[in-house]
Design a protein around this motif. Structure first.
Motif, PDB file in Angstrom:
ATOM      1  N   ALA A  54       0.733  -1.418   0.142  1.00  0.00           N
ATOM      2  CA  ALA A  54       0.007   0.002   0.236  1.00  0.00           C
ATOM      3  C   ALA A  54       0.765   1.228  -0.089  1.00  0.00           C
ATOM      4  CB  ALA A  54      -1.001   0.377   0.815  1.00  0.00           C
ATOM      5  N   TRP A  55       0.132   2.528  -0.380  1.00  0.00           N
ATOM      6  CA  TRP A  55       1.166   3.712  -0.560  1.00  0.00           C
ATOM      7  C   TRP A  55       0.644   4.880   0.673  1.00  0.00           C
ATOM      8  CZ3 TRP A  55       4.881   5.789  -3.155  1.00  0.00           C
ATOM      9  CH2 TRP A  55       4.567   5.454  -4.558  1.00  0.00           C
ATOM     10  N   TRP A  56       1.310   5.617   1.379  1.00  0.00           N
ATOM     11  CA  TRP A  56       1.078   5.671   2.480  1.00  0.00           C
ATOM     12  C   TRP A  56       1.463   7.373   2.594  1.00  0.00           C
ATOM     13  CZ3 TRP A  56      -2.013   3.642   6.162  1.00  0.00           C
ATOM     14  CH2 TRP A  56      -1.828   2.009   5.882  1.00  0.00           C
ATOM     15  N   HIS A  57       1.073   8.536   3.355  1.00  0.00           N
ATOM     16  CA  HIS A  57       1.837   9.250   3.006  1.00  0.00           C
ATOM     17  C   HIS A  57       2.120   9.925   4.538  1.00  0.00           C
ATOM     18  CE1 HIS A  57       1.597  14.018   3.457  1.00  0.00           C
ATOM     19  NE2 HIS A  57       2.311  13.929   3.326  1.00  0.00           N
ATOM     20  N   VAL A  58       3.562   9.982   4.627  1.00  0.00           N
ATOM     21  CA  VAL A  58       3.852  10.771   6.385  1.00  0.00           C
ATOM     22  C   VAL A  58       4.163  12.353   6.140  1.00  0.00           C
ATOM     23  CG1 VAL A  58       5.833   9.597   5.399  1.00  0.00           C
ATOM     24  CG2 VAL A  58       5.713  10.089   8.024  1.00  0.00           C
ATOM     25  N   ALA A  59       4.250  12.799   7.460  1.00  0.00           N
ATOM     26  CA  ALA A  59       4.022  14.541   8.022  1.00  0.00           C
ATOM     27  C   ALA A  59       4.447  14.291   9.111  1.00  0.00           C
ATOM     28  CB  ALA A  59       3.117  15.239   7.221  1.00  0.00           C
ATOM     29  N   VAL A  60       5.398  15.212   9.413  1.00  0.00           N
ATOM     30  CA  VAL A  60       6.371  15.253  11.114  1.00  0.00           C
ATOM     31  C   VAL A  60       6.439  16.490  10.612  1.00  0.00           C
ATOM     32  CG1 VAL A  60       8.187  14.807  12.527  1.00  0.00           C
ATOM     33  CG2 VAL A  60       7.814  13.544  10.193  1.00  0.00           C
ATOM     34  N   VAL A  61       5.438  17.345  12.011  1.00  0.00           N
ATOM     35  CA  VAL A  61       5.339  18.957  12.235  1.00  0.00           C
ATOM     36  C   VAL A  61       6.370  19.102  13.112  1.00  0.00           C
ATOM     37  CG1 VAL A  61       4.475  20.908  11.757  1.00  0.00           C
ATOM     38  CG2 VAL A  61       3.624  18.323  10.380  1.00  0.00           C
ATOM     39  N   ASN A  62       7.205  19.842  13.012  1.00  0.00           N
ATOM     40  CA  ASN A  62       7.317  21.085  14.474  1.00  0.00           C
ATOM     41  C   ASN A  62       7.186  22.832  14.074  1.00  0.00           C
ATOM     42  OD1 ASN A  62       9.786  22.390  15.645  1.00  0.00           O
ATOM     43  ND2 ASN A  62       9.631  20.229  16.534  1.00  0.00           N
ATOM     44  N   ASP A  63       6.384  22.738  15.472  1.00  0.00           N
ATOM     45  CA  ASP A  63       5.773  24.248  15.293  1.00  0.00           C
ATOM     46  C   ASP A  63       6.785  24.759  16.202  1.00  0.00           C
ATOM     47  OD1 ASP A  63       6.016  23.547  18.150  1.00  0.00           O
ATOM     48  OD2 ASP A  63       3.557  23.513  18.183  1.00  0.00           O
ATOM     49  N   GLY A  64       8.444  24.958  16.360  1.00  0.00           N
ATOM     50  CA  GLY A  64       9.613  25.034  17.185  1.00  0.00           C
ATOM     51  C   GLY A  64       9.274  24.947  18.232  1.00  0.00           C
ATOM     52  N   HIS A  65       8.697  24.154  19.316  1.00  0.00           N
ATOM     53  CA  HIS A  65       8.447  23.637  20.388  1.00  0.00           C
ATOM     54  C   HIS A  65       8.346  21.708  20.752  1.00  0.00           C
ATOM     55  CE1 HIS A  65       8.813  27.844  21.646  1.00  0.00           C
ATOM     56  NE2 HIS A  65       7.753  28.670  21.363  1.00  0.00           N
ATOM     57  N   HIS A  66       7.628  21.323  19.401  1.00  0.00           N
ATOM     58  CA  HIS A  66       6.387  20.683  19.726  1.00  0.00           C
ATOM     59  C   HIS A  66       6.615  19.697  18.266  1.00  0.00           C
ATOM     60  CE1 HIS A  66       5.551  21.923  23.398  1.00  0.00           C
ATOM     61  NE2 HIS A  66       6.010  20.734  24.096  1.00  0.00           N
ATOM     62  N   THR A  67       7.219  18.507  18.416  1.00  0.00           N
ATOM     63  CA  THR A  67       6.559  17.615  16.885  1.00  0.00           C
ATOM     64  C   THR A  67       5.805  16.848  16.922  1.00  0.00           C
ATOM     65  OG1 THR A  67       9.114  17.634  16.926  1.00  0.00           O
ATOM     66  CG2 THR A  67       8.717  16.404  15.178  1.00  0.00           C
ATOM     67  N   THR A  68       5.116  16.910  15.843  1.00  0.00           N
ATOM     68  CA  THR A  68       3.911  15.734  15.771  1.00  0.00           C
ATOM     69  C   THR A  68       4.411  15.332  13.863  1.00  0.00           C
ATOM     70  OG1 THR A  68       2.281  17.504  17.323  1.00  0.00           O
ATOM     71  CG2 THR A  68       1.602  15.937  15.330  1.00  0.00           C
ATOM     72  N   MET A  69       4.142  13.635  14.262  1.00  0.00           N
ATOM     73  CA  MET A  69       3.896  13.355  12.868  1.00  0.00           C
ATOM     74  C   MET A  69       2.615  13.007  12.920  1.00  0.00           C
ATOM     75  SD  MET A  69       5.464   8.622  12.593  1.00  0.00           S
ATOM     76  CE  MET A  69       6.490   9.315  12.233  1.00  0.00           C
ATOM     77  N   TYR A  70       2.090  12.832  11.293  1.00  0.00           N
ATOM     78  CA  TYR A  70       0.821  12.303  11.089  1.00  0.00           C
ATOM     79  C   TYR A  70       1.057  11.352   9.883  1.00  0.00           C
ATOM     80  CZ  TYR A  70      -0.593  17.117  12.323  1.00  0.00           C
ATOM     81  OH  TYR A  70      -1.084  18.198  13.743  1.00  0.00           O
ATOM     82  N   VAL A  71       0.584  10.435   9.752  1.00  0.00           N
ATOM     83  CA  VAL A  71       0.241   9.053   9.029  1.00  0.00           C
ATOM     84  C   VAL A  71      -0.865   9.422   7.996  1.00  0.00           C
ATOM     85  CG1 VAL A  71      -0.378   6.734   8.099  1.00  0.00           C
ATOM     86  CG2 VAL A  71       1.761   7.419   9.225  1.00  0.00           C
ATOM     87  N   ASP A  72      -0.937   9.432   6.643  1.00  0.00           N
ATOM     88  CA  ASP A  72      -2.139   9.958   6.004  1.00  0.00           C
ATOM     89  C   ASP A  72      -2.841  11.111   6.347  1.00  0.00           C
ATOM     90  OD1 ASP A  72      -1.484   7.901   3.477  1.00  0.00           O
ATOM     91  OD2 ASP A  72      -2.620   6.810   4.361  1.00  0.00           O
ATOM     92  N   GLY A  73      -2.835  11.942   6.681  1.00  0.00           N
ATOM     93  CA  GLY A  73      -2.860  13.369   7.587  1.00  0.00           C
ATOM     94  C   GLY A  73      -3.979  13.069   8.806  1.00  0.00           C
ATOM     95  N   CYS A  74      -4.157  11.820   9.334  1.00  0.00           N
ATOM     96  CA  CYS A  74      -4.105  11.251  11.000  1.00  0.00           C
ATOM     97  C   CYS A  74      -3.445  11.999  11.853  1.00  0.00           C
ATOM     98  CB  CYS A  74      -5.103  10.072  10.499  1.00  0.00           C
ATOM     99  SG  CYS A  74      -5.846   9.918   9.426  1.00  0.00           S
ATOM    100  N   GLU A  75      -3.197  12.118  12.637  1.00  0.00           N
ATOM    101  CA  GLU A  75      -2.835  12.044  13.691  1.00  0.00           C
ATOM    102  C   GLU A  75      -1.941  11.172  14.657  1.00  0.00           C
ATOM    103  OE1 GLU A  75      -1.433  14.527  18.423  1.00  0.00           O
ATOM    104  OE2 GLU A  75      -2.688  15.431  16.404  1.00  0.00           O
TER     105      GLU A  75
END
Length: 620
Positions: free
Chosen positions: A542-563
């Motif tokens: 299967a295909w997946w999308h991952v995003a790792v987002v840091n706001d300067g203080h904390h980091t959040t991972m998302y898989v297919d747009g879901c935290e």
């Protein structure tokens, strides 16, 4: 020997089947309360959520034993109707389909009482359909029979103001209805006990006028399951309806009928090669004439599943101390023919008549959001399967000069890195790179930024968003492919003077564990150790999308747009760097290449600020 279902048909037609059962079924049940006998008064209007991918179709089978000459017991049916109204928002109930045999003898008095019961739905504008069973009309006639108590009570005039009513045959015995759910239109055909050739031609015309709409067919008789296994088969009339209407109309994916008992189901393959699910539900033979049983078909388009439940709201609503021993057995039916799940890939099943248009590629300029520091994609027109050139490069489309060059592991063949036309359906670029990494022995090829690439020195102190599309093949192995990286940064933590952690691991990596869990492990600027975000086990193929987002203080991972769940609360500022290259598909450990990715990688983007989910590359 006459088949059992034929004997039942004879008994029903003569009015002898279970004539005493309706009387015996009353024993041990307390009289209906005033509340049971009252009409619905909550006043909540019928407004299902039309875009929610989770919605419910309710089904009510044969209620005939509750409306039998002077033996009239509307309370169970009224309780079921109020139950649907009271829960229609919580369950997102979009429609109710009655499967016929509303009454035992088709008499005007019987229809008067059940017609009044259904006024509970009429007052709230609820969407529903009914159809004539063999007990509602003269069973030897077709839909050309003319006037009847059924038609006077539940004919087209009753539905004239319904939002769901689409139309009827001139005779009034066949109707079609529509409802919107899951962001699309659905059509329900309610066919007579014995539709004439004209009735079937009319149904085919309705389908032809709505060629892109999935269809549920309801009729009184179609399949039966007399052997007790729950495996249904077409009746003689059902075979006629299959041959003349269902088989060559791919839109019909689900059929529902009553008439016979016990309940059962089967799946047949239509002329287009697609599954059609045929279900029979009928509980009139059970305690209290079926006790107003309803079946709830809970569609979940996101899970590609219909979850089915059978319940008696009338008994469910009785105080426990009032329920008789027999009633307690009928609150909810949990046998394999009463409670089950139907897996359906709705997109694939409907593709033959309502294909979902493929999302077109998006121009590079649309992806260069403010703050983009690197953007790579692999849709440059290369032939599918073409090897990546030894001296080839991938341009950084952001214009910042973070171009990628191929690095091959000695002993690896030309197929270690190749182009592919495959891509995630929401990926901007329609192409990817296939990495044929292997750890023992180490084989493969990866891409690396140049020695002077600006990205090498970036610390992302104010935040970042790292995104990638990727695909994991079915031969992915934890023995050979664990801890391979989608994207990583060369340089050991010890070289960055980080003393709290594994001194040999890289300062930043987006990797896959042996359990196929995404791991974003970095050494931030503000800590002496590492901070790790974890995903969950990902299915293969299967295909997946991952995003790792840091706001300067904390980091959040998302898989297919879901935290994901395992996002640490530890403050994490920036990413440590030794000024060394970034690797796409490669992973360093202990100062040497340790692993090469196995699978496909699509578009990759790095932005020097936190992006909201609606700005991710896979956003619609």
């Amino acid at each position: 020997m006459t088949p059992p279902h034929d004997r039942r048909s004879f008994l029903r037609a003569t009015g002898l089947a279970g004539a005493g059962a309706a009387v015996l079924g009353l024993a041990g049940v307390a009289p209906a309360s005033a509340e049971d006998q009252s009409a619905d008064s909550s006043g909540q209007s019928w407004r299902p959520d039309q875009d929610n991918p989770r919605f419910t179709l309710a089904v009510m089978p044969d209620t005939q034993y509750l409306f039998d000459q002077d033996s009239i017991h509307p309370a169970p049916v009224e309780a079921s109707l109020r139950y649907l109204l009271d829960r229609h928002r919580d369950e997102n109930i979009v429609f109710l389909a009655h499967l016929g045999d509303l009454t035992q003898n088709g008499q005007a008095g019987e229809f008067d009482r059940i017609g009044k019961a259904f006024e509970i739905l009429d007052r709230r504008g609820a969407s529903y359909s009914v159809l004539a069973g063999n007990h509602d009309i003269s069973s030897s006639t077709t839909d050309q029979r003319g006037d009847s108590a059924y038609l006077r009570t539940f004919g087209p005039r009753r539905f004239a103001r319904s939002r769901a009513f689409g139309g009827a045959t001139p005779d009034g015995y066949n109707t079609w209805h529509r409802f919107r759910a899951g962001g699309r239109d659905w059509l329900l055909l309610a066919m007579d006990w014995r539709p004439s050739p004209g009735g079937i031609a009319w149904a085919r015309t309705v389908l032809a006028q709505h060629p892109n709409t999935p269809v549920i067919l309801t009729t009184h008789e179609l399949v039966y399951a007399d052997d007790g296994s729950g495996q249904a088969q077409l009746s003689d009339f059902g075979r006629t309806l299959w041959d003349q209407l269902i088989n060559d109309n791919d839109q019909i994916f689900l059929t529902l009928n009553g008439h016979y008992w016990p309940p059962g189901r089967t799946t047949l393959r239509n002329k287009a090669g697609h599954d059609v699910h045929l279900h029979i539900t009928n509980y009139q033979n059970r305690f209290y004439g079926g006790a107003g049983m309803i079946r709830l078909y809970r569609f979940d388009l996101a899970r590609n599943t219909i979850d089915v439940e059978t319940v008696s709201p009338w008994i469910l609503g009785q105080p426990a101390e009032r329920r008789s021993a027999l009633a307690r057995q009928e609150i909810e039916l949990t046998g394999p023919a009463d409670q089950f799940a139907v897996p359906i890939d709705f997109t694939e099943r409907f593709a033959g008549f309502a294909p979902v248009p493929a999302r077109p590629p998006r121009p590079v300029r649309d992806l260069l959001v403010p703050g983009t520091v690197a953007y790579w994609r692999f849709d440059g027109g290369q032939a599918d399967g073409a090897p990546f050139p030894e001296s080839g490069t991938v341009a950084d489309l952001s214009g910042h000069g973070n171009d990628l060059a191929k690095v091959g592991v000695p002993g690896s063949g030309p197929d270690a890195l190749s182009f592919s036309r495959d891509h995630h359906p929401d990926q901007p670029g329609h192409g990817s790179l296939s990495f044929a990494g292997n750890q023992n022995p180490l084989r493969g090829a990866y891409l690396r930024t140049g020695a002077k690439a600006p990205l090498n020195a970036a610390t992302f102190r104010s935040g970042y968003t790292v995104e990638a599309f990727f695909w994991l093949p079915t031969d992915w192995s934890s023995d050979q492919n664990a801890w391979s990286a989608l994207l990583s940064r060369w340089g050991m933590s010890s070289e960055a003077h980080k003393t709290n952690g594994d001194p040999q691991e890289p300062v930043a990596t987006l990797s896959l564990s042996g359990g196929r869990e995404l791991q974003w492990a970095i050494y931030p600027l503000n800590l002496n150790g590492s901070v790790t975000n974890w995903g969950h086990e990902l299915p293969l193929g299967a295909w997946w999308h991952v995003a790792v987002v840091n706001d300067g203080h904390h980091t959040t991972m998302y898989v297919d747009g879901c935290e994901v769940a395992r996002n640490p609360s530890t403050e994490s500022v920036g990413i440590s760097t030794l000024g060394q290259p970034w690797l796409l598909g490669g992973y360093e450990y202990g100062g040497t290449l340790n692993q090469v990715f196995h699978g496909r990688i699509g578009d990759v983007r790095i932005v020097d600020r936190a992006l909201p989910v609606e700005r991710f590359m896979n956003a619609r």
